[in-house]
Design an enzyme around this catalytic site. Structure first.
Site, PDB file in Angstrom:
ATOM      1  N   LYS A 288       0.359  -1.577  -0.570  1.00 23.21           N
ATOM      2  CA  LYS A 288      -0.153   0.246  -0.787  1.00 23.21           C
ATOM      3  C   LYS A 288       0.631   1.269  -0.262  1.00 23.21           C
ATOM      4  O   LYS A 288       1.752   1.035   0.294  1.00 23.21           O
ATOM      5  CB  LYS A 288      -0.865   0.222   1.003  1.00 23.21           C
ATOM      6  CG  LYS A 288      -2.345  -1.492   1.083  1.00 23.21           C
ATOM      7  CD  LYS A 288      -2.483  -0.718   2.608  1.00 23.21           C
ATOM      8  CE  LYS A 288      -4.331  -2.103   2.799  1.00 23.21           C
ATOM      9  NZ  LYS A 288      -4.651  -1.612   1.215  1.00 23.21           N
ATOM     10  N   ASP A 358      -2.908  -7.863  -1.802  1.00 23.26           N
ATOM     11  CA  ASP A 358      -3.491  -6.767  -0.695  1.00 23.26           C
ATOM     12  C   ASP A 358      -4.760  -7.250  -1.216  1.00 23.26           C
ATOM     13  O   ASP A 358      -6.206  -7.247   0.228  1.00 23.26           O
ATOM     14  CB  ASP A 358      -3.455  -5.389  -1.336  1.00 23.26           C
ATOM     15  CG  ASP A 358      -3.760  -4.178  -0.303  1.00 23.26           C
ATOM     16  OD1 ASP A 358      -3.644  -4.352   1.048  1.00 23.26           O
ATOM     17  OD2 ASP A 358      -4.081  -2.903  -0.557  1.00 23.26           O
ATOM     18  N   GLU A 360      -6.107  -9.431   1.029  1.00 20.98           N
ATOM     19  CA  GLU A 360      -5.983 -10.481   1.404  1.00 20.98           C
ATOM     20  C   GLU A 360      -6.868 -10.701   1.932  1.00 20.98           C
ATOM     21  O   GLU A 360      -7.300 -12.025   2.629  1.00 20.98           O
ATOM     22  CB  GLU A 360      -4.320 -10.134   2.820  1.00 20.98           C
ATOM     23  CG  GLU A 360      -5.452  -9.462   3.764  1.00 20.98           C
ATOM     24  CD  GLU A 360      -5.505  -8.921   3.160  1.00 20.98           C
ATOM     25  OE1 GLU A 360      -5.553  -7.849   2.334  1.00 20.98           O
ATOM     26  OE2 GLU A 360      -6.716  -7.042   3.961  1.00 20.98           O
ATOM     27  N   ARG A 362     -10.316 -11.048   2.191  1.00 21.55           N
ATOM     28  CA  ARG A 362     -11.149 -12.642   1.474  1.00 21.55           C
ATOM     29  C   ARG A 362     -10.607 -14.191   1.683  1.00 21.55           C
ATOM     30  O   ARG A 362     -10.895 -15.102   1.813  1.00 21.55           O
ATOM     31  CB  ARG A 362     -11.583 -12.074   0.075  1.00 21.55           C
ATOM     32  CG  ARG A 362     -10.225 -12.575  -0.858  1.00 21.55           C
ATOM     33  CD  ARG A 362     -10.856 -11.551  -1.780  1.00 21.55           C
ATOM     34  NE  ARG A 362     -10.640  -9.945  -1.842  1.00 21.55           N
ATOM     35  CZ  ARG A 362     -11.670  -8.886  -3.054  1.00 21.55           C
ATOM     36  NH1 ARG A 362     -11.237  -9.858  -4.126  1.00 21.55           N
ATOM     37  NH2 ARG A 362     -11.377  -8.058  -2.374  1.00 21.55           N
TER      38      ARG A 362
HETATM   39  N1  BES Z   1      -8.546  -3.673   4.723  1.00 14.70           N
HETATM   40  C1  BES Z   1      -8.727  -3.281   2.831  1.00 14.70           C
HETATM   41  C2  BES Z   1      -9.449  -2.581   2.651  1.00 14.70           C
HETATM   42  C3  BES Z   1      -9.512  -1.083   2.923  1.00 14.70           C
HETATM   43  C4  BES Z   1      -9.323  -0.518   2.394  1.00 14.70           C
HETATM   44  C5  BES Z   1     -10.293  -1.112   4.388  1.00 14.70           C
HETATM   45  C6  BES Z   1      -9.337   1.310   2.619  1.00 14.70           C
HETATM   46  C7  BES Z   1     -10.127   0.379   4.984  1.00 14.70           C
HETATM   47  C8  BES Z   1     -10.235   1.395   4.240  1.00 14.70           C
HETATM   48  C9  BES Z   1      -8.379  -4.738   1.741  1.00 14.70           C
HETATM   49  O1  BES Z   1      -7.379  -5.780   2.291  1.00 14.70           O
HETATM   50  C10 BES Z   1      -7.697  -4.332   0.339  1.00 14.70           C
HETATM   51  O2  BES Z   1      -6.274  -3.563   0.595  1.00 14.70           O
HETATM   52  N2  BES Z   1      -8.560  -4.065   0.036  1.00 14.70           N
HETATM   53  C11 BES Z   1      -8.404  -3.707  -1.690  1.00 14.70           C
HETATM   54  C12 BES Z   1      -8.660  -5.052  -2.581  1.00 14.70           C
HETATM   55  C13 BES Z   1      -8.333  -4.467  -3.650  1.00 14.70           C
HETATM   56  C14 BES Z   1      -7.040  -4.994  -4.023  1.00 14.70           C
HETATM   57  C15 BES Z   1      -8.766  -6.038  -4.796  1.00 14.70           C
HETATM   58  C16 BES Z   1      -8.937  -2.370  -2.163  1.00 14.70           C
HETATM   59  O3  BES Z   1      -9.901  -2.751  -0.993  1.00 14.70           O
HETATM   60  O4  BES Z   1      -8.172  -1.825  -2.736  1.00 14.70           O
HETATM   61 ZN    ZN Z   2      -7.618  -5.972   4.616  1.00 14.27          ZN
HETATM   62 MN    MN Z   3      -5.513  -5.374   1.599  1.00 13.82          MN
END
Ligand code: BES
Ligand code: ZN
Ligand code: MN
Length: 526
Positions: A288, A358, A360, A362
């Site tokens: 990230k 990222d 992860e 799921r």
């Molecule tokens: N934990 C994050 C989702 C998240 C994003 C929670 C912002 C709170 C605030 C999750 O693990 C994630 O990184 N999701 C990605 C998925 C994508 C790579 C398909 C996302 O939402 O960007």
């Molecule tokens: Zn996450």
């Molecule tokens: Mn993530």
């Protein structure tokens, strides 16, 4: 904090702050049941700064009862806070009234902090459309939620040491009744459960690891007599939980799958709850961006919510078998980390191509759902997860995303969300969306492209629940920076705890009614 109900009039209770709720004045006239306050307001004359509008408040210094005087006039509290309740008659339903009471409780907590009041006494008018126990329940809930603070790591903060929140909250009511105590207790249980979830979420990644989830689970199990299991890494390897193991690969912190089971003597149904316990999400190899990454400590808010709920379950002991599972790990990028392109195999045997490390959440939920459903054959499954940034794009910070394979369960959750002031919005599932996560080399892939990110994430989970009625709550937008409200201080909201609690309470009530009906029918037969 001590909460009590007393039958003395508000002005006869001694506090650092007395609070009185007033509905909006009609033609400059407050309809006020309390004689002492009505008289004081009349003496004050027209107050242009306060008309009782919703959210308004006014701090006054009422005439004090003279020391040693035996006369009955004057207040025993130094300060009087008037809180506006708005035009209560306009509120269409009891859910809105409950929210009004909760927000009033939140205002009380805010104003108590402002004047550093330890002992707060409070009087409320009767609300049309809401029973007195419900008023007390919601105000208690709001006050306790609003009075929350997390100062554990502030070692040098004189202001903090001087005032640590309300010590006592005392309700003034016309007469003492058992149902009022019950209402107060219900509000207390709900708020304490949500506050303990907030405590977990506030902890940083190094203060709340997967082992902390396990330890906390064990503590709850001991306190409330739940069955407790925590699967460790070796168990996961033996069981073939390739999802959580893959996510954990890049970390030195061992994973945990914490399982609590509450089993009453005569359960009306079995409910399985799964909460994402990602104690820190760096993104892994698909790292990230640095800006805001510190917030990813809240990626375990789903796990915190189900743990918080179990506290309330332990207190209230409903006639519902409830299993809470928290798959817990962090997502790091160590040398052994899972890489984009890697193919893993989940607990149920399905293979998955990791396109983005990222995505992860799921992966760890998939193993938990498949395992939990197999082990406990629940009637219903609900999972809560800070799963996608996309849900924030779609719904902002005001509603939790809901996706479900079962309309009855979805509607129960929608209703529970309204009742608890944690509204949800349902999004669709369907084969078009599932198609987006088809892989050319494995049974599926872990991302579904740019569009409909919240739905494709849920479509992934859907592959692991079979025919069991299932609902997924995407709380990424609401677990932190939830709609600004008096009873939700900045930071973690504790979202989900009170929604789940309302779901459980509703079911329990219904089950009891159903059982009574059945008993009566059987009696008639005899
Ligand atoms: N934990 C994050 C989702 C998240 C994003 C929670 C912002 C709170 C605030 C999750 O693990 C994630 O990184 N999701 C990605 C998925 C994508 C790579 C398909 C996302 O939402 O960007
Ligand atoms: Zn996450
Ligand atoms: Mn993530």
């Amino acid at each position: 904090m001590q909460i009590a109900i007393r039958s003395e009039a508000l002005e006869k209770l001694r506090g650092d702050l007395a609070v009185y709720g007033l509905a909006q004045a009609v033609n400059g006239d407050f309809r006020c049941d309390n004689k002492a306050i009505a008289e004081f307001l009349r003496d004050c004359g027209v107050l242009s700064e306060f008309s009782g509008k919703k959210g308004e408040s006014l701090l006054l210094y009422p005439p004090l009862k003279k020391k040693g005087s035996s006369g009955s006039s004057g207040f025993l509290s130094q300060r009087l806070l008037l809180v506006g309740l708005g035009k209560m008659n306009d509120l269409a339903n009891s859910d809105e009234l409950r929210e009004l009471c909760r927000q009033t409780g939140g205002i009380v907590a805010q104003q108590a902090t402002r004047v550093k009041a330890g002992r707060v006494v409070i009087g409320l008018p009767t609300a049309p459309g809401l029973s007195a126990p419900e008023v007390i329940e919601s105000v208690t809930e709001g006050a306790l939620l609003g009075d929350y603070r997390f100062a554990k790591y502030k070692k040098n903060d004189p202001e903090n040491e001087a005032y640590q929140g309300m010590a006592e909250l005392i309700f003034s009511v016309p007469e003492l009744r058992a149902d009022l105590e019950k209402g107060m207790r219900a509000g207390q249980v709900a708020a304490f459960a949500a506050r303990s979830a907030r405590d977990m979420v506030n902890e940083p990644g190094n203060g709340w690891t997967p082992s902390h989830f396990a330890e906390h689970g064990r503590m709850l199990a001991e306190k409330y007599g739940f069955a407790y299991t925590a699967l460790n890494k070796a168990d996961m390897q033996r069981l073939g939980m390739g999802g959580i193991l893959a996510v954990n690969q890049g970390s030195v912190e061992p994973p945990q799958m914490v399982i609590l089971e509450y089993r009453p003597a005569h359960p009306v149904a079995t409910l399985l709850l799964v909460g994402k316990g990602l104690t820190f999400d760096s993104g892994g190899i698909s790292l990230k961006p640095a800006a805001g990454m510190e917030e990813m400590k809240y990626d375990m808010a789903g796990g915190a919510a189900v743990m918080g709920l179990m506290e309330a379950v332990g207190e209230e002991r409903p006639d519902l078998r409830i299993i809470a599972m928290v798959p817990a790990t962090d997502n790091m990028s160590g040398g052994a980390a899972v890489k984009p392109g890697d193919i893993i195999t989940h607990y149920n045997g399905l293979s998955s191509e990791i396109v983005n490390t990222d995505a992860e959440g799921r992966l760890i939920l998939a193993d938990a759902l498949a395992y939990g459903i197999e082990q406990f054959t629940p009637d219903f499954v609900v999972d809560l997860a800070t799963l996608t940034g996309a849900v924030i794009v779609g719904l902002g910070h005001h509603r939790t995303g809901l996706l479900a394979t079962d309309d009855d369960l979805a509607n129960r959750l929608l209703a529970a969300g309204e009742r608890s002031g944690e509204p949800l919005w349902r999004l669709p599932l369907g084969p078009e969306y599932s198609k987006q996560i088809e892989s050319t080399v494995a049974d599926m892939k872990n991302t579904g492209g740019k569009s409909a990110g919240t739905i494709t994430a849920a479509a992934y989970l859907q592959k692991f629940v079979g025919d069991t009625p299932w609902a997924h709550l995407d709380i990424a937008g609401t677990a932190w920076e939830f709609t600004e409200k008096s009873y939700i201080p900045k930071g973690p909201s504790g979202i989900g705890v009170r929604t789940l609690l309302e779901l459980v309470r509703g079911w329990n009530k219904e089950g009891k009614k159903g059982r009574k009906r059945q008993d009566n029918q059987e009696k008639r037969k005899k």
